[in-house]
Write an enzyme that holds these catalytic residues in place. Sequence first.
Site, PDB file in Angstrom:
ATOM      1  N   ARG A  55      43.722  36.737  42.184  1.00 29.29           N
ATOM      2  CA  ARG A  55      43.515  35.609  41.266  1.00 29.29           C
ATOM      3  C   ARG A  55      42.735  34.472  41.890  1.00 29.29           C
ATOM      4  O   ARG A  55      41.955  33.826  41.202  1.00 29.29           O
ATOM      5  CB  ARG A  55      44.824  35.155  40.631  1.00 29.29           C
ATOM      6  CG  ARG A  55      45.793  34.434  41.492  1.00 29.29           C
ATOM      7  CD  ARG A  55      47.180  34.690  40.999  1.00 29.29           C
ATOM      8  NE  ARG A  55      47.598  36.030  41.365  1.00 29.29           N
ATOM      9  CZ  ARG A  55      48.293  36.849  40.596  1.00 29.29           C
ATOM     10  NH1 ARG A  55      48.664  36.474  39.404  1.00 29.29           N
ATOM     11  NH2 ARG A  55      48.635  38.028  41.025  1.00 29.29           N
ATOM     12  N   THR A  56      42.907  34.207  43.170  1.00 29.41           N
ATOM     13  CA  THR A  56      42.190  33.069  43.754  1.00 29.41           C
ATOM     14  C   THR A  56      40.676  33.331  43.732  1.00 29.41           C
ATOM     15  O   THR A  56      39.898  32.467  43.343  1.00 29.41           O
ATOM     16  CB  THR A  56      42.664  32.800  45.187  1.00 29.41           C
ATOM     17  OG1 THR A  56      44.071  32.619  45.171  1.00 29.41           O
ATOM     18  CG2 THR A  56      42.018  31.553  45.746  1.00 29.41           C
ATOM     19  N   LYS A  83      32.336  45.776  60.976  1.00 27.54           N
ATOM     20  CA  LYS A  83      31.637  46.302  62.159  1.00 27.54           C
ATOM     21  C   LYS A  83      31.853  45.396  63.365  1.00 27.54           C
ATOM     22  O   LYS A  83      31.238  45.583  64.401  1.00 27.54           O
ATOM     23  CB  LYS A  83      30.129  46.400  61.890  1.00 27.54           C
ATOM     24  CG  LYS A  83      29.747  47.331  60.765  1.00 27.54           C
ATOM     25  CD  LYS A  83      28.230  47.330  60.582  1.00 27.54           C
ATOM     26  CE  LYS A  83      27.819  48.024  59.299  1.00 27.54           C
ATOM     27  NZ  LYS A  83      26.441  47.679  58.929  1.00 27.54           N
ATOM     28  N   ARG A 105      38.894  32.245  52.495  1.00 26.82           N
ATOM     29  CA  ARG A 105      40.270  32.729  52.601  1.00 26.82           C
ATOM     30  C   ARG A 105      40.325  33.549  53.884  1.00 26.82           C
ATOM     31  O   ARG A 105      39.478  34.429  54.101  1.00 26.82           O
ATOM     32  CB  ARG A 105      40.568  33.600  51.376  1.00 26.82           C
ATOM     33  CG  ARG A 105      41.638  34.677  51.528  1.00 26.82           C
ATOM     34  CD  ARG A 105      43.047  34.171  51.470  1.00 26.82           C
ATOM     35  NE  ARG A 105      43.383  33.420  50.284  1.00 26.82           N
ATOM     36  CZ  ARG A 105      44.126  33.898  49.273  1.00 26.82           C
ATOM     37  NH1 ARG A 105      44.553  35.127  49.283  1.00 26.82           N
ATOM     38  NH2 ARG A 105      44.428  33.118  48.264  1.00 26.82           N
ATOM     39  N   HIS A 135      47.022  26.021  51.272  1.00 27.09           N
ATOM     40  CA  HIS A 135      46.290  26.573  50.136  1.00 27.09           C
ATOM     41  C   HIS A 135      46.171  25.434  49.128  1.00 27.09           C
ATOM     42  O   HIS A 135      46.859  25.419  48.113  1.00 27.09           O
ATOM     43  CB  HIS A 135      47.074  27.760  49.568  1.00 27.09           C
ATOM     44  CG  HIS A 135      46.312  28.592  48.572  1.00 27.09           C
ATOM     45  ND1 HIS A 135      45.067  28.244  48.109  1.00 27.09           N
ATOM     46  CD2 HIS A 135      46.637  29.750  47.952  1.00 27.09           C
ATOM     47  CE1 HIS A 135      44.653  29.163  47.234  1.00 27.09           C
ATOM     48  NE2 HIS A 135      45.581  30.077  47.124  1.00 27.09           N
TER      49      HIS A 135
END
Lengths: 316, 175
Positions: A55-56, A83, A105, A135
């Site tokens: 959702r974020t 990588k 995030r 957050h």
Amino acid sequence: MKNQLLSINDLSHEDVIAILATATQLEKITTGPTKKLPTLRGRTVVNLFFEDSTRTRISFETAAKRLSADVINFSAKGSSVSKGESLKDTAQTLQAMGADAVVIRHGSSGAAQRLADSGWINATVINAGDGTHEHPTQALLDAYTISKRFPDNNRDFSSLKIAIVGDILHSRVARSNVLLLTMMGAKVTLIAPPTLLPVGVEKWPVNISYDLDAELESFDVVMMLRIQLERMSNYYFPSEREYARRYGLNETRLKRMKKNSIVMHPGPMNRGLEISAASADSARSVIIDQVGNGVVTRMAVLYLLLGGATLSEVLS
Amino acid sequence: MSAILESADIDRALKRISHEIIERNHGLESVVLLGIPTRGAFLATRLAQILKSLGNEVPVGTLDITMHRDDLRLRPPRPLLSTLLPPGGIEGKHVVLVDDVLFSGRTIRAALDALGELGRPKTVQLAVLVDRGHRELPIRADYVGKNLPTSSNESVKVSLLEVDGHDSVEITGAR
């Protein structure tokens, strides 16, 4: 307002009120037939997600698109990060591509701060969750949801008692919400087993309780947190069943809640663990509203951070 | 500084504009007044009151244009003002935009864009208290309280009872 949003501490009380007021107006103008506004045309917003999120990421993407910004989604899976590319090289790549804002995030606390302070990138940095730290946009959308449900309070929460229940230890949502809700005047109580409370929590401006049933009738808002099963490597509680019995919001507890009180959850929910399906789908639940409010709140944040002149434009 | 219009002049101008709106729209079937905040919104409310005293109930609302301005990048972000559509909406209506001063025309350009986001009116008309000239875009007003020839370095200050405590229109000298 600072040119970044890494923590609720970056915001003054005035900034918070401005964000909520802007979100209110944006909600009004984006409920019409055309939801899109031209305001951020030509700006580029990069969603830089090193951790999984539904959702974020979608919420930020929708918010940026509704304001006509160009959105680039970057997730660590399937990119050069897998990588072994470092945060620095990734950031410099984004800088070279002309990103105006980076929504980050990351699984490590402080990653957003690192990106903003490093000088690797000129873009506005917005923290979309860093480790167990903060957050901030989740807290803002929660405050917006509460202010909509209690309109008579006029964005002053000093008459509201708010319980935050569950895994406080690992929760960035709880940290940002404690900072924001207490700034707005709310009386916050954290309810959790002692093993799921962080060290030093007694210095936070909150009440602490180990017993969900003790004062359940007195809360205007009960915010349930997700039990982060992926972080439960140590044994924080004896069994999921016992946790659900002592700290889960079931129908019996739901019925005891105060008149007009609401149930919140930042999602994703573990139905049957911290919240029963009946509670999540009840009339008290504003969990779906939280998702919708996330879009307008993030639009407000993007508008206030990117909508005006940038530093370089003012200087030129 | 000199007052060009005083309270009574403003009242007279708004009354005349009200009559012109009725005349032009053959009665007031599906006319909606939309004021541009801050002062345009109060002027729209006053026009609605005058029309009501003449026996016509006209829906009135406000339209914020901030998100559609072309000078957003030149200044720090501005707070959004109120957008409030009347219950009937604007779809297929005759919308009269109301603002205090018509100058470059850029505000009205933004208002037309903002309106387009909200629906498709049948017609859009423009009522302003003062037209001070110096247009930068091909825009004109349908109803003008007062045409005020000004020099481009003067500024026109409209004060209204609702926000400023008194009614007046003044020209403040060259900056």
